[in-house]
Scaffold this active site. Structure first.
Site, short mmCIF file in Angstrom:
data_model
loop_
_atom_site.label_atom_id
_atom_site.label_comp_id
_atom_site.label_asym_id
_atom_site.label_seq_id
_atom_site.Cartn_x
_atom_site.Cartn_y
_atom_site.Cartn_z
N ARG A 175 9.93 -8.54 5.55
CA ARG A 175 9.45 -7.27 4.99
C ARG A 175 7.97 -7.40 4.62
NH1 ARG A 175 12.02 -3.86 -0.09
NH2 ARG A 175 11.74 -5.84 -1.20
N ASP A 455 12.39 -6.90 -10.19
CA ASP A 455 11.28 -7.02 -9.26
C ASP A 455 10.34 -5.85 -9.49
OD1 ASP A 455 12.44 -4.83 -8.03
OD2 ASP A 455 12.96 -5.88 -6.18
#
Length: 540
Positions: A175, A455
């Site tokens: 990603r 996150d």
């Protein structure tokens, strides 16, 4: 004699229009990953696509202004034919046929080995929300992935424990960072390159042929798309890159994270644009919740309750899930579920079992809804997720479940959940936001806090909720109004609570700096688009 990459960092110039500069620290072991040919490829991507990227980012601003003037998003009339006609994306590669458990995480060396060895079907190597974009993190992450793909990666801890790859490992997906981010350490003709193009370009240049030789291919996850036009840009990047390296068209496959409320209205169109390169869609639940707050931040009728009350059984989130599954299955491709935030709790068996039970319940919800796979953030959760999907999904996927019962309207996607705003919720947002940002500034982008894996996406929820509550003078359940001064006081209080929990120990700069950045974002007169772009200025 300086290395090839070092020459480049000293303003190596092919022509005035093709100057490439490396502004980040150049270590000897960076020379190969940042060699002249790889950086020239990144420069070609920049020259070919930067104007379009900038234009699309400008369209995001225009779209936000449109929403602020009272125009709510809806399904696009101009692409009705795409939604209503019959078509399918490209056939599924063999090593992406079964994706029932995917593990995600940052790209440090030990994490990569553990993730590939975890027993998951897929490992998503994440340069985005779970990686702090320090220059060293980004470049060493690329080196680590190159070594993993070549099969040469290993790692030895200071205590002598050695890590290496098993014979059977997970399929790798990567990603890159989102379209909105720059990589300021690389410039082309005096301008920073797109972080998306840099991450993709370095990875693709070094690893595409090796992956193909090993029976796989370059597979990607695409974050934070807001429209099908942004997917079209990625598709054109893929076509350009494959032609540049002489790789057959359609070799690349990409799964798009639907983690923006605007993208939810364009799922068919996004799959259509990536048709020959598509590997499906994923429910990026945490960023999706953040986007809901962000897009409607100026509308008092769109205030969300405490984060803990915004669960996946709420109507707007359940509708988003059902629409994603039905859209993917109609087009013959995977619909991947999101990540439960719980992590194993080693020192409290009772609390650990309660946390694991929440994971089981979440995965049962996903597989019964029709998802073909799910995410976990910790190797200890792989077996739990696998057991659930093995029990309820007997084949490699359940794309045959077309979910023709699903009929989702714009109203369904925009229904605001009821609930309360509590003092405890306010304090939790501040506490977690500050602690996460402290770790992010210190180089760690994925951090367990209070037994949940936080996150950048969950930190964005924390700070954007507080901004929204201050902006609209939200009422706590005890009757108090949320004000900027109340938030500032809570920040001061939580700094002392964190310090006490650490028995007085904290870095002299990290936590106070994190608190100042977060406080400024939470109490500013205008909504800051991204926590990470603001904090990026403080990274090396």
């Amino acid at each position: 004699m300086p290395s090839e990459a070092a020459v480049l960092s000293l303003n190596h110039t092919c022509s005035p229009d093709s100057e490439v500069k490396v502004l980040g620290q150049m270590r000897e072991d960076y020379a190969d990953i940042l060699n002249l040919s790889a950086l020239q490829f990144v420069a070609e991507l920049h020259r070919e696509f930067e104007d379009r990227r900038s234009g699309l980012l400008g369209q995001r601003i225009t779209c936000q202004q449109h929403i602020d003037r009272g125009h709510l998003p809806d399904f696009l009339e101009g692409t009705r034919e795409v939604r209503e006609s019959d078509w399918a994306v490209a056939s599924i590669p063999d090593d992406l046929m079964d994706r029932r458990v995917e593990i995600t995480g940052p790209v440090d060396r030990k994490m990569i080995i553990n993730a590939l060895n975890s027993g998951a079907n897929v490992y998503m190597a994440d340069f985005e929300d779970s990686t702090s974009p320090q220059w060293s993190n980004i470049i060493e992450g690329q080196i680590n992935l190159r070594d993993a793909i070549s099969g040469t990666i290993d790692f030895t801890r200071t205590d002598g424990k050695h890590y290496q790859l098993n014979d059977k490992i997970a399929t790798l997906m990567m990603r890159p960072r989102g379209w909105h981010l720059d990589e300021r350490h690389i410039q082309v003709s005096g301008h920073p390159v797109s972080a998306s193009l840099f991450d993709f370009g370095i990875f693709f240049y070094h690893n595409a042929n090796t992956l193909i030789q090993r029976g796989s291919a370059p597979y990607f996850y695409l974050p934070k798309l807001e429209s099908h036009l942004e997917a079209r840009l990625w598709n054109d990047v893929f076509s350009f890159a494959q032609e540049y390296l002489g790789i057959p068209h359609g070799t690349i496959r990409a799964t798009v994270l639907i983690e923006n409320v605007l993208a939810a209205f364009e799922m068919d169109e996004i799959l259509w644009e990536l048709k020959e390169h598509s590997a499906g869609l994923n429910c990026g639940r945490w960023d999706y919740i953040f986007s809901f707050i962000k897009k409607f931040h100026n509308k008092p009728e769109y205030i969300l309750p405490d984060r803990g009350q915004v669960t996946m059984d709420r109507h707007f989130l359940k509708s988003y899930v059902n629409l994603l599954i039905s859209t993917c299955h109609r087009r013959g491709i995977h619909a991947i579920g999101g990540m439960a935030a719980q992590v194993p709790i080693k020192n409290d068996p009772e609390a650990n079992e309660a946390a694991l039970q929440k994971v089981r319940q979440d995965k049962v919800r996903e597989v019964k809804a029709g998802h073909d796979g799910t995410w976990v953030a910790h190797p200890g959760l792989v077996s739990i997720a696998r057991d659930v999907f093995d029990q309820h999904m007997t084949g490699q996927h359940q794309i045959h479940r077309r979910r023709e019962d699903v009929c989702v309207t714009a109203s369904d996607l925009l229904t605001v959940p009821d609930g309360t705003i509590t003092g405890a919720g306010l304090r939790h947002n501040v506490n977690v936001g500050v602690q996460y940002l402290e770790s992010w500034l210190d180089g760690a982008g994925c951090v367990p806090i209070y037994n949940l894996m936080e996150d950048a996406a969950t930190a964005e929820i924390c700070r954007s909720q507080l901004w929204q509550w201050v902006k609209h003078g939200a009422k706590l359940d005890d009757g108090h109004t949320v004000t900027a001064e109340l938030v500032r006081q809570v920040v001061r209080d939580e700094l002392e609570n964190i310090k006490a929990a650490r028995h007085g120990g904290m870095s002299p700069g990290g936590l106070p700096l994190a608190a100042r950045i977060l406080e400024r974002l939470m109490t500013a007169s205008h909504f800051g688009d991204w926590l990470t772009t603001t904090a990026y200025e403080y990274l090396d």
